[in-house]
Design an enzyme around this catalytic site. Structure first.
Site, mmCIF file in Angstrom:
data_model
loop_
_atom_site.group_PDB
_atom_site.id
_atom_site.type_symbol
_atom_site.label_atom_id
_atom_site.label_comp_id
_atom_site.label_asym_id
_atom_site.label_seq_id
_atom_site.Cartn_x
_atom_site.Cartn_y
_atom_site.Cartn_z
ATOM 1 C CG HIS A 10 35.316 110.020 -4.196
ATOM 2 N ND1 HIS A 10 35.490 111.376 -4.070
ATOM 3 C CD2 HIS A 10 35.852 109.692 -5.399
ATOM 4 C CE1 HIS A 10 36.128 111.827 -5.132
ATOM 5 N NE2 HIS A 10 36.345 110.843 -5.968
HETATM 6 P P1 TYD Z 1 39.841 109.525 -8.182
HETATM 7 O O1 TYD Z 1 39.928 110.712 -7.294
HETATM 8 O O2 TYD Z 1 39.339 108.240 -7.586
HETATM 9 O O3 TYD Z 1 38.976 109.894 -9.458
HETATM 10 P P2 TYD Z 1 37.411 110.189 -9.507
HETATM 11 O O4 TYD Z 1 37.098 111.051 -8.336
HETATM 12 O O5 TYD Z 1 37.178 110.902 -10.767
HETATM 13 O O6 TYD Z 1 36.714 108.879 -9.467
HETATM 14 O O7 TYD Z 1 41.267 109.292 -8.811
HETATM 15 C C1 TYD Z 1 41.496 108.345 -9.820
HETATM 16 C C2 TYD Z 1 42.938 107.875 -9.718
HETATM 17 O O8 TYD Z 1 43.838 108.964 -9.899
HETATM 18 C C3 TYD Z 1 43.278 107.251 -8.376
HETATM 19 O O9 TYD Z 1 44.006 106.068 -8.621
HETATM 20 C C4 TYD Z 1 44.178 108.237 -7.693
HETATM 21 C C5 TYD Z 1 44.741 109.077 -8.824
HETATM 22 N N1 TYD Z 1 44.891 110.487 -8.428
HETATM 23 C C6 TYD Z 1 46.130 110.996 -8.118
HETATM 24 O O10 TYD Z 1 47.157 110.290 -8.151
HETATM 25 N N2 TYD Z 1 46.243 112.308 -7.772
HETATM 26 C C7 TYD Z 1 45.168 113.127 -7.710
HETATM 27 O O11 TYD Z 1 45.299 114.346 -7.385
HETATM 28 C C8 TYD Z 1 43.859 112.593 -8.010
HETATM 29 C C9 TYD Z 1 42.637 113.448 -7.950
HETATM 30 C C10 TYD Z 1 43.774 111.278 -8.373
#
Ligand code: TYD
Length: 136
Positions: A53
């Site tokens: 992303h």
């Molecule tokens: P995400 O950023 O999509 O993970 P990755 O980049 O590794 O795919 O985050 C995964 C889940 O965690 C999403 O439901 C949102 C939550 N999240 C938070 O609540 N706070 C945060 O600071 C982050 C980074 C993620």
């Protein structure tokens, strides 16, 4: 573009000591943004990847505190790959960069410092949408 806001590896201070080494990060001093959030990725099963992303506003700095992993970046024009495997340097990722983290080693620990609090609306999760945003 501000040179300060370009994708790059940033070396951190490393205080070598017989008792064990020490490194540190100060916002605005070692990394070009104010830290609003820290999070970490760990216990990644073999073969999994994270990310895929971009962020509209968030800048990040990623350090491999333990183990190793690869970060694949796309700035809208070209792909760059960085392998992180030491805790005394990290990768600065400006806003609007598509990023994927993969090839995590066993017991790897990725520390991520971010310039914003968690804001779901800041994510761009569709690559074509990302490219369209870049061309605006
Ligand atoms: P995400 O950023 O999509 O993970 P990755 O980049 O590794 O795919 O985050 C995964 C889940 O965690 C999403 O439901 C949102 C939550 N999240 C938070 O609540 N706070 C945060 O600071 C982050 C980074 C993620």
């Amino acid at each position: 573009m501000n040179k300060n806001k370009k994708i790059r590896i940033i070396n951190l201070p490393k205080i070598e000591d017989e008792r064990g080494n020490l490194s540190f990060i100060e916002e605005k001093n070692h990394i070009p943004f104010k830290i609003k959030r820290s999070y970490w990725i760990y216990d990644v099963p073999g073969g999994e990847c994270r990310g895929s992303h971009a962020f509209k506003e968030t800048e990040e700095f990623i350090v491999a505190l333990s183990g190793s992993f690869d970060i694949i970046l796309h700035d809208g024009y070209e792909v760059k790959k960085f392998s992180l495997n030491r805790s005394y340097y990290g990768l600065y990722i400006p806003r609007m960069t598509w990023r994927t983290i993969e090839n995590f080693s066993t017991n790897s620990l990725a520390l991520i410092l971010a310039s914003t609090p968690y804001i779901n609306a800041d994510y761009i999760r569709n690559f074509n949408q990302f490219l369209a945003y870049k061309k605006r």
